[in-house]
Design an enzyme around this catalytic site. Sequence first.
Site, PDB file in Angstrom:
ATOM      1  N   ARG A 131       0.813  -1.226   0.000  1.00  0.00           N
ATOM      2  CA  ARG A 131       0.000   0.000   0.000  1.00  0.00           C
ATOM      3  C   ARG A 131       0.847   1.277   0.000  1.00  0.00           C
ATOM      4  NH1 ARG A 131      -5.149  -1.542   3.939  1.00  0.00           N
ATOM      5  NH2 ARG A 131      -5.783  -3.360   2.721  1.00  0.00           N
ATOM      6  N   LYS A 153       4.447  11.180 -11.300  1.00  0.00           N
ATOM      7  CA  LYS A 153       3.549  10.377 -12.131  1.00  0.00           C
ATOM      8  C   LYS A 153       4.198   9.027 -12.395  1.00  0.00           C
ATOM      9  CE  LYS A 153       1.932  12.615 -15.737  1.00  0.00           C
ATOM     10  NZ  LYS A 153       1.705  13.658 -16.765  1.00  0.00           N
ATOM     11  N   GLU A 195      12.318  17.342 -24.693  1.00  0.00           N
ATOM     12  CA  GLU A 195      11.577  17.803 -23.520  1.00  0.00           C
ATOM     13  C   GLU A 195      12.126  19.129 -23.011  1.00  0.00           C
ATOM     14  OE1 GLU A 195       8.890  16.662 -22.237  1.00  0.00           O
ATOM     15  OE2 GLU A 195       8.677  14.734 -23.250  1.00  0.00           O
ATOM     16  N   GLU A 265      -2.488  17.362 -11.900  1.00  0.00           N
ATOM     17  CA  GLU A 265      -2.737  17.583 -13.329  1.00  0.00           C
ATOM     18  C   GLU A 265      -4.206  17.932 -13.605  1.00  0.00           C
ATOM     19  OE1 GLU A 265      -1.172  15.684 -17.540  1.00  0.00           O
ATOM     20  OE2 GLU A 265      -1.153  14.468 -15.722  1.00  0.00           O
ATOM     21  N   ARG A 269      -0.705  21.847 -15.042  1.00  0.00           N
ATOM     22  CA  ARG A 269       0.298  20.808 -15.338  1.00  0.00           C
ATOM     23  C   ARG A 269       0.104  20.223 -16.734  1.00  0.00           C
ATOM     24  NH1 ARG A 269       2.324  15.934 -11.283  1.00  0.00           N
ATOM     25  NH2 ARG A 269       3.840  15.047 -12.716  1.00  0.00           N
ATOM     26  N   ASN A 273       2.484  18.891 -21.310  1.00  0.00           N
ATOM     27  CA  ASN A 273       2.132  17.912 -22.339  1.00  0.00           C
ATOM     28  C   ASN A 273       2.096  18.528 -23.732  1.00  0.00           C
ATOM     29  OD1 ASN A 273       1.721  15.405 -20.890  1.00  0.00           O
ATOM     30  ND2 ASN A 273       0.002  16.442 -19.889  1.00  0.00           N
ATOM     31  N   HIS A 276       2.596  16.394 -26.753  1.00  0.00           N
ATOM     32  CA  HIS A 276       2.380  15.014 -26.346  1.00  0.00           C
ATOM     33  C   HIS A 276       1.074  14.428 -26.873  1.00  0.00           C
ATOM     34  CE1 HIS A 276       5.760  15.860 -23.815  1.00  0.00           C
ATOM     35  NE2 HIS A 276       5.742  14.674 -23.247  1.00  0.00           N
ATOM     36  N   HIS A 280       2.165  11.358 -28.579  1.00  0.00           N
ATOM     37  CA  HIS A 280       1.865  10.043 -28.008  1.00  0.00           C
ATOM     38  C   HIS A 280       1.148   9.160 -29.016  1.00  0.00           C
ATOM     39  CE1 HIS A 280       2.238  10.804 -23.382  1.00  0.00           C
ATOM     40  NE2 HIS A 280       3.381  10.490 -23.944  1.00  0.00           N
ATOM     41  N   HIS A 292      10.522   8.323 -27.688  1.00  0.00           N
ATOM     42  CA  HIS A 292       9.496   9.215 -27.147  1.00  0.00           C
ATOM     43  C   HIS A 292       9.759  10.671 -27.533  1.00  0.00           C
ATOM     44  CE1 HIS A 292       6.747  11.096 -24.252  1.00  0.00           C
ATOM     45  NE2 HIS A 292       7.769  11.834 -23.860  1.00  0.00           N
TER      46      HIS A 292
END
Length: 1619
Positions: A131, A153, A195, A265, A269, A273, A276, A280, A292
């Site tokens: 957990r 993330k 990036e 996000e 945030r 992206n 992206h 993506h 990527h």
Amino acid sequence: MTATDIFKVSILGKESIHCGFHLVPYIAQTVLATLPSSTYVLITDNHVANFHLASFEAEFTSACDKLPQEGRPRFLSRVITPGETTKSREGKADIEDFLLLNKCTRDTVILALGGGVIGDLTGFVAATFMRGVRFVQIPTTLLAMVDSSVGGKTAIDTPHGKNLIGAFWQPEYIFIDAAFLETLPAREFSNGMAEVVKTAAIWNEKEFADLESHSAEIFAAIQTPSTNSAGRIKSTRSAAQELLLSVIVGSISVKAHIVTIDERETGLRNLVNFGHTIGHAIEAVLTPTILHGECVSVGMILEAELSRQMGILGQVGVGRLTRCLKAYNLPVSLSDPRIASLPAAQLLTVERLLDIMKIDKKNSGPQKKIVILSRIGETHEPKATAVADNLIAKTLSEAAKVIPGTPTKNPVHMATPGSKSISNRALVLAALAKGTCRLKNLLHSDDTQVMMTALLELKGASFAWEDGGETLVVHGGEGSLQVPPKGKEIYLGNAGTAARFLTTVCTLVAPSKTDATATVITGNARMKQRPIGPLVDALRANGSDVTYLESQGCLPLSIVPDGLKGSRIQLAASVSSQYVSSILLCAPYASEPVTLELTGGQVISQPYIDMTIAMMKTFGIVVEREVDAETGKLLDVYRIPKGVYENPAQYNIESDASSATYPLAIAAITGTSCTIANIGSESLQGDARFAKEVLEPMGCEVIQTETETTVRGPPVGQLKAIGLIDMEPMTDAFLTASVLAAVAVGAPLEDRELKDADSPTVTRIIGISNQRVKECNRIRAMIDQLAKFGVKTKELDDGLEVYGQPVTELNTGASVHCYDDHRVAMAFSVLGTVVKDTIIEEKRCVEKTWPNWWDDLENKIGLKVEGVELGSADAVASASGTTTQDASASVVIIGMRGSGKTHVGELAATALGWPFVDADTYFGEKENIGVREYVQKHGWSAFRATETEILKELLETRGSKHVLSLGGGIVETPVARDLLKAFTKKGPVVHIVREIDEIVKYLGEETARPAYGEPVTDVFRRREPWFAECCNYEFINYTGVASAVDDFLAAKAERAGADEVARFFNHVTGQQPNLAQNHAPGKRSYFLSLTYPDITPALRHIDDLTAGVDAIELRVDLLRSPKDLGQPGSYIPPAAYVTEQLSALRRSTSLPVVFTVRTVSQGGAFPDKSEKEAFDLLSLAIRLGAEYIDVEVSWPEKFIKDLSSRKGSSHIIASWHDWSGKMKWNEEIVKSKHALASRLGDIIKIVGKANSVQDNFALYDFVSKATSAPNAKPIIAINMGVEGQMSRVLNSTFSPVTHPLLPTKAAPGQLSFAQIQNALHLLGQLPARRHFLFGNPIAHSMSPTLHNTGFEVLGLPHTYELLETSDVGEEIKATLASPDFGGASVTIPYKLDVIPLLDRLSPAAEAIGAVNTIIPIAVDGDQSKRILYGDNTDWLGICESIRSRAPSLGAPRAALVIGAGGTARAAIFALHSLGTQHVYVYNRTPSKAQILVDAFPDAQVELVETLGLWPCGGPSPSVIISTVPASATSTDDTNRDAVFLPSTLFDTSIEGVVVDMAYKPAETPLLALTKRVATKWATVMGVEVLLEQGYVQFEKWTGRRCPKHVVARRVLEKYHGNV
């Protein structure tokens, strides 16, 4: 604690990001001190472990040892497989099981050491294990440092998409050790820089500007390894290290700030992206081949273009972003060769990408959200913006369609982009000048980007941006230029202006103090065809050392740095004014004042020369043009003084006048008004005259001031023809004039009428001959594309005529091919404003001069533009991981002397279109002494040392797109071997293997190189393991295998030699992988399973055996060497025997090979426990270039992944066989095996056993579900046994088939190809089609025999019939419209008459002007919606007849065509496609032959007045094609009714080919003469050409190769029986 200087970045209120160099000791001490635990677990992958695991283990062990014995923590490590496929549910479970197995508890601290995959996966494990446990990010790639490690993330991938299951789980620390980047490959560094650029683009314009201007320094920072932990403390940190760290920290700080504000996000945030959403989607298709960051780079440009389309971001922003990403070696479009060359790239359809984008965490329901830039450093909203699908689709589409209508912005007021001509001149002038200049309104386009990049690479100037990129600040270099580093070529794409200007600029370069000896400028394929000869000739005559590296008269060029001599320079200026401007611009920097004299007749485009002179004056150099003292006439002689340009403080670049013609023309054609600012009567540009001299005579109202031009068009449909117009002062504008002339139906003005014209609506444009050598042959392009609209044209020597007709009569729905030419695209977009459904196929080619043309058309002019996705070629599913080899990497050839390296290498170079370099020849040229003499003089040791240095030089300077053949002894030294092994990571090192006895025989006769001084066999045995160690591919040049069987195979193998070289090298380089064409969605593919223990006896019948199939399976486990045939039990065939078998097969068929090793338990004969031996053979398959390798997934996964990592362009078939009969297709084991095979292979193969017919239905249901999943890979799914035969019929991918001639079936229930076709027909899956021959008379045609035989042999239900009609009337129309129409051949006299009935023509049919093949093509796979496609296969028949008879002929130096009819056109087209340098045409009526000369301006066609006498003493032809009836030729010189054929036609000393297109008699006078006087020449009968073109027709109709062997036999039997 070890002294360490750390830069800390705060995130979420905690300084948990620690940045520095060489941090491993610091990490161990910090983690142990601040994160107490009973167990520390480090997770990494194999790649990273090799570099860093030992140091982490040592530091943690050392630090732990210092702690008290009681309670001393454990340090564990888990090494997993690298790659995105590991980031899965299975990968997560593997780590969790490891933790549980080692009894880890909730106090465990997990350390993620690696790239983004390790960080994401390990972080998700930490978030859920017990957990939630603490974890630490230690990223080792730049991408992970600046992106995935920051923000908490964590996630894994699923088959539905990336990162869809995960959690937010913040790490306790993120340690950024920039020293890790020193071991990072350059491509991975660029991957991370995507990036970094992204972050600056959305947040900080100043940081972005720094990235723009410091790419070289940033790259240098990782290319200089630090020693002794330099950089750990600031006092030991270099400037390069400081720069690198500042870039990383700057990027991380932005993301940390954003995460702190919006951890989960919910809005802000989303900004990180940027790029992206689309990136993506691209990555989902191309992963893992394209990284990527590379996908995000393309995504950023596409999303920036989307913002521009929405009217939010200007072109300046798009241009800057493009330039910056390119500076870091990142792709910026899907047409980038690194992407476009991939088979998976065909799957990048708009529909597919939009579908993938549906599953995105930023979306709100179906609404897609994308980060929209408003300018560099700022976004449109502080969150992602909702964007409609149709806008995204328009950006992604490769083609565009303008919706006809009235511009809604009427009256239009706009400015065009800066002039390309002025922009390029201004860049050169400012760069060469002294001081600083601010350029305003610079064109942001491909061309100017190329020019800027080249000037930077020459160190000629430095650039910076101001005003948000609106102003370019140029710091001039005063003419000081440097040679680029050795091996660095200046790539100019298709930028003709840059190529011509820079050719002279490069002569100004000072001699280099480094080992770089010359500047090399090169371009794309079209640029390498465009002429530059007159300029090079002038420079050479002036003393400059300029060398053509490929074709004479074209790029690439090698220019030695020795300054421009100056004094008197003579230049032929009738082809391009850019040659003149090139010398003018550079002349002030010559050693002596320059007098430039223009020769060669009429100077082309004088206004552009005047423009150059005017701009030079602005920069401080005054050019004087001489005047005739007696007449006062200006002479074409210019005097340029020596001097240095002085930069003005600011220079305003005019808007582009050529580009202005398009919006002005839209006003003219739509009857509206348009005003263009910054272009008027005082413009420097000749095209500014377009409005007054073209549009005004066409009936437009034109108002032109000094700085502005306004055009108001007449009512729609009332444009007047121009009549005669000389457009020499504005040649680029002729395309715009042509499309307007197409709809100009009013009579021209009185003084412009053409008295000799066929129609009063003719516009005759002259003075534009230079347009044939632009981005394409523009005159031909306009003629060909206007024809699609039904517009009649006529080509002239220096122009064309356009016959205007009403808009309503033009064909709608034309699809315009643009030839990658911006002016073609924009000109036809003008016509698209009034002609419905006009498609501009290559919309992105406008980026050369007006990148935002389509956006401005909608936003500023007010005409709606839609995106159009063209039908893609055969698509194949995305592959599993492939090699990271560069497709443009050179081929290095090694092998024993005498193995055939030179011969094979030259053939390979021809096939690839790359230069060939023989290292021994290069050695002699460099050392000024031959190899033999050098060894005699200096000895072997000195030779080997020099040879190794030359190898280094070749790999550095010619490491891209060359074929390098090395000396046989290159492997003798360890240093050279290491160089070769290192190069295998980049490209192919090919060992040419030949039988030792053949080598010994050759070396006994060879004298050019030094003797070994020892037996050749001893040298061979010593070097053989070194060759194997140093190569990654082997080309088998055996000569004895086929000839050992029989003479027939020996002859066939000899003919196939060049084809096999081309197949092999195109495949291993990835230039043109030899994969099955029918292996694609919507098609059926098959492979034949060979079951012979020795295949060589079957090779005589290979054409019959492989009829209809797409590939051929070599069952290696069934092979047995003849000496081992009696050996019982399972058997391992020797590698040498397998190599011999595959080599023999290669020389008998060009079909792809499926290489299979099946064990006993898998249903084969290979020993079950011989895994290593099996993988040795599978590795051999890759080395030998086998296209498909079948690998059982039950073998160890690490072996399969290792094999896959080396597969290159080959595909892995990941298979699983269950022979038990107990497998059920709906069981979980089948799903898991499918998932495993999908992860490991490119194609999935699952084979079970059917016990009842229901098992086939279960299989079908499984396949339906599997193939409907996103990114599904092709699947072969089959049930064995008689009950499973239905599955073999319905399987669509690579169904294994047998043949009656085979000794046994490879598996129970296997069917032949013909049996499957019959079954498909009975099941309604293969409807019968009727095929026809249209013509008159046709009763004696061989075509029905040809095609019906082919249908019969392949078991196809089709028929071929004669349809003899009196004209192309209703009977033919009804046949074409019939649902069962399958295709038609067309012969005389209907090859032209049938064209109006067709929807589209092939380029060949358009060029030849005749159709002989009609193909019905289903629209989007729907057979009820078909278009009729007209093609011409005559030329292919001629090509193949020549190639097959004389495979060593290559590109003929010269060829002769007798006749001037339609067949002669096909013959010329064929010869041009073969690369023939001189095409002679003879016809008894010279005027008809002249028509052919005019019709093929690019084919070097020359008239022959007398047969046997060649023009200007040109070379004798090695190919002769007669296209006249046999009765029209004679060898009797007294026969005045026929063409006399003299024996002097032939150069009897050479080999050649004679093709007589006449069908009867079998031996024509020409063929008889050839056999009598030219015994070295091969002859081809007309019926043989008919067969070759018929084979092509057959394949175009059926998608299947014609069974040539049987078909040819039957046709020739019938033919000789009738002759």
